[in-house]
Every structure is written in structure tokens, then in C-alpha cells.
Motif scaffolding. Structure first.
Motif, PDB file in Angstrom:
ATOM      1  N   ARG A 121       2.111  -1.210   4.489  1.00 34.59           N
ATOM      2  CA  ARG A 121       1.733   0.166   4.190  1.00 34.59           C
ATOM      3  C   ARG A 121       2.980   1.050   4.246  1.00 34.59           C
ATOM      4  O   ARG A 121       3.712   1.046   5.239  1.00 34.59           O
ATOM      5  N   SER A 158      -5.017  10.101   0.088  1.00 40.79           N
ATOM      6  CA  SER A 158      -6.165   9.487   0.730  1.00 40.79           C
ATOM      7  C   SER A 158      -7.024  10.597   1.314  1.00 40.79           C
ATOM      8  O   SER A 158      -6.769  11.783   1.071  1.00 40.79           O
ATOM      9  N   ASP A 163       0.828  -1.198   0.000  1.00 37.80           N
ATOM     10  CA  ASP A 163       0.000   0.000   0.000  1.00 37.80           C
ATOM     11  C   ASP A 163       0.867   1.253   0.000  1.00 37.80           C
ATOM     12  O   ASP A 163       1.357   1.682   1.040  1.00 37.80           O
ATOM     13  N   THR A 221      -6.792   3.760  10.926  1.00 39.76           N
ATOM     14  CA  THR A 221      -7.981   3.384  10.163  1.00 39.76           C
ATOM     15  C   THR A 221      -7.714   2.176   9.274  1.00 39.76           C
ATOM     16  O   THR A 221      -8.536   1.256   9.194  1.00 39.76           O
ATOM     17  N   GLY A 222      -6.563   2.154   8.628  1.00 37.73           N
ATOM     18  CA  GLY A 222      -6.211   1.017   7.782  1.00 37.73           C
ATOM     19  C   GLY A 222      -6.085  -0.277   8.557  1.00 37.73           C
ATOM     20  O   GLY A 222      -6.342  -1.363   8.024  1.00 37.73           O
ATOM     21  N   LYS A 253      -9.127   5.782  -0.453  1.00 37.81           N
ATOM     22  CA  LYS A 253      -9.351   5.987   0.971  1.00 37.81           C
ATOM     23  C   LYS A 253      -8.709   4.862   1.781  1.00 37.81           C
ATOM     24  O   LYS A 253      -8.530   3.751   1.278  1.00 37.81           O
ATOM     25  N   ASN A 254      -8.361   5.157   3.030  1.00 39.24           N
ATOM     26  CA  ASN A 254      -7.682   4.168   3.869  1.00 39.24           C
ATOM     27  C   ASN A 254      -8.519   2.916   4.073  1.00 39.24           C
ATOM     28  O   ASN A 254      -7.988   1.796   4.105  1.00 39.24           O
ATOM     29  N   ARG A 255      -9.837   3.076   4.237  1.00 36.38           N
ATOM     30  CA  ARG A 255     -10.707   1.902   4.355  1.00 36.38           C
ATOM     31  C   ARG A 255     -10.607   1.035   3.104  1.00 36.38           C
ATOM     32  O   ARG A 255     -10.486  -0.194   3.192  1.00 36.38           O
ATOM     33  N   GLY A 308       1.234   4.777   0.449  1.00 33.65           N
ATOM     34  CA  GLY A 308       0.360   5.738   1.111  1.00 33.65           C
ATOM     35  C   GLY A 308       0.151   7.039   0.338  1.00 33.65           C
ATOM     36  O   GLY A 308       1.073   7.530  -0.317  1.00 33.65           O
ATOM     37  N   HIS A 309      -1.078   7.543   0.408  1.00 32.92           N
ATOM     38  CA  HIS A 309      -1.482   8.833  -0.149  1.00 32.92           C
ATOM     39  C   HIS A 309      -1.543   8.794  -1.681  1.00 32.92           C
ATOM     40  O   HIS A 309      -0.825   8.019  -2.292  1.00 32.92           O
ATOM     41  N   HIS A 361       4.838   4.752   4.135  1.00 32.55           N
ATOM     42  CA  HIS A 361       4.652   6.175   4.407  1.00 32.55           C
ATOM     43  C   HIS A 361       6.003   6.823   4.710  1.00 32.55           C
ATOM     44  O   HIS A 361       7.013   6.136   4.860  1.00 32.55           O
ATOM     45  N   ARG A 421      -8.162   0.820   0.985  1.00 31.89           N
ATOM     46  CA  ARG A 421      -6.846   0.186   0.911  1.00 31.89           C
ATOM     47  C   ARG A 421      -6.862  -1.141   1.677  1.00 31.89           C
ATOM     48  O   ARG A 421      -6.335  -2.154   1.210  1.00 31.89           O
TER      49      ARG A 421
END
Length: 200
Positions: A76, A11, A6, A153-154, A58-60, A8-9, A78, A62
Motif C-alpha cells: 500500500r 478512498s 495499492d 482498515t486495509g 474503499k479501503n475494504r 492510496g486514495h 501513501h 482494496r
């Protein structure tokens, strides 16, 4: 193994942080694509949560992509923006509740994360030794969002084991220079691949 990467961003929380020359979105994408090649070469099935660098996810969503893929591990990627230097691995060690009221992850996934995250991080740290400072393997609760929700959230939506790696601090000139270089991106990807091997 099945590995979901994943990058990130962007998101719902924004496009991520940035250094003077490198954005978090760009860094995560470049490392993710290198990691994808390494993992496929090692025989893993690999799924990315995005099909292009600037795709909004969105994080959900992902987490749901990793769930549908039935990944053995969701990684993930970042970069941090706060003061300091180096890298961290975060994982859920308790249930959290997001803004929709969703609670998670399950006790089974929390147990799996507690077992796998330290092994993943130890191998990552060996691969990055001498280049970036090792800031440890920590609970999601040590992050800004996780401290409020109990988990990221992820992680809350994840039905598979998950780790989040803050690869460096982009506001630190040396960290940014490392991840801006092809050699640094390559070393990071190889260290992440070693982390994956360690939990296999």
C-alpha cells in the motif's frame, strides 16, 4: 510471486494529503505504475487496486482485491502530511476492529507480516539511503487510524500479508521535491521492488 499494488486514495477517508505541487494521490499513482513495470519485468504477476489515478476505491475493497488475487504481498503506497521527513513502513502486529465490527487480520497473516515487513523495509531503506530519512518499520498502531482500531482498515480486511509505505512527508519541501522528480519516483519504485525481492 503475485504482488498487489495499492496506490492510496481516493478512498472513504478522502483524497489524501498534498504538498505545494504534488498530491498524495498523484504521487502514489506515479510510483505504483513505475513499480508495476519493474515487478512485471522481474517475472512477478501484478495487480493494481485501481485502473486510473482518481478511481474511488474503499479501503475494504482494496484489501478484497488483493485477497481475490491471492497476492503473496499487498503493498500500500501513501505519503504522510505531519511534520518531519522521510519514509516509514507499517504492518499489522495484532488484530484490530473496524467501524463495522470486523476483526482481523488472522493470526496467520499477522505472523507472516511480522516476518516479511522488516525484510521489506530493510531493503527499501538501502534503496533510499542518502535521499530520505529512514523512520523505521512500525506497527499499524503507530498510525492515527491504527491507534484507534488496533490495525488499519486495509490490514483488518486483508487475508494476505500487507505492508503500508508512507513514502515521504509531502509538507516537507525536500521530500516533495524528491518525489516530484522523475529520478525520485524511479528511485522509490526501485527501492520498493527491492523490498518485494527481499520477502520473496
Amino acid at each position: 510471486m503475485k504482488i498487489c499494488i495499492d496506490p492510496g486514495h481516493p478512498s472513504e477517508v478522502g483524497e489524501g494529503t498534498r504538498g505545494k505541487k504534488l498530491t498524495e494521490m498523484r504521487a502514489a499513482w506515479l510510483v505504483a505504475k513505475r513499480l508495476e513495470v519493474l515487478l512485471k519485468a522481474a517475472g512477478h504477476e501484478v495487480k493494481l487496486t485501481k485502473s486510473s489515478e482518481k478511481e474511488f476505491v474503499k479501503n475494504r475493497k482494496r484489501a478484497e482485491i488483493a485477497n481475490a488475487f491471492q497476492a503473496n504481498l499487498l503493498v500500500r503506497l501513501h505519503c504522510d502530511s505531519e511534520g518531519g521527513t522521510g519514509f516509514w513502513t507499517y504492518f499489522p502486529d495484532r488484530q484490530g476492529t473496524d467501524s463495522t465490527g470486523k476483526r482481523g487480520p488472522s493470526a496467520e497473516i499477522i505472523t507472516a507480516c511480522k516476518q516479511r515487513a522488516p525484510k521489506f523495509h530493510a531493503a527499501l531503506a538501502v534503496g533510499l539511503k542518502g535521499t530520505l530519512r529512514d523512520n523505521g518499520c512500525l506497527s499499524d498502531t503507530r498510525t492515527a487510524v491504527g491507534s484507534k482500531q488496533g490495525a488499519l482498515t486495509g490490514s483488518i480486511w486483508s487475508q494476505v500479508p500487507v505492508v503500508l509505505v508512507e513514502m515521504c512527508v509531502l509538507s516537507n519541501a525536500k521530500d516533495e521535491a524528491f518525489l516530484l522528480s522523475e529520478a525520485g519516483q524511479d528511485q522509490m519504485a526501485k527501492a520498493l521492488a527491492a523490498g518485494v525481492r527481499a520477502v520473496g
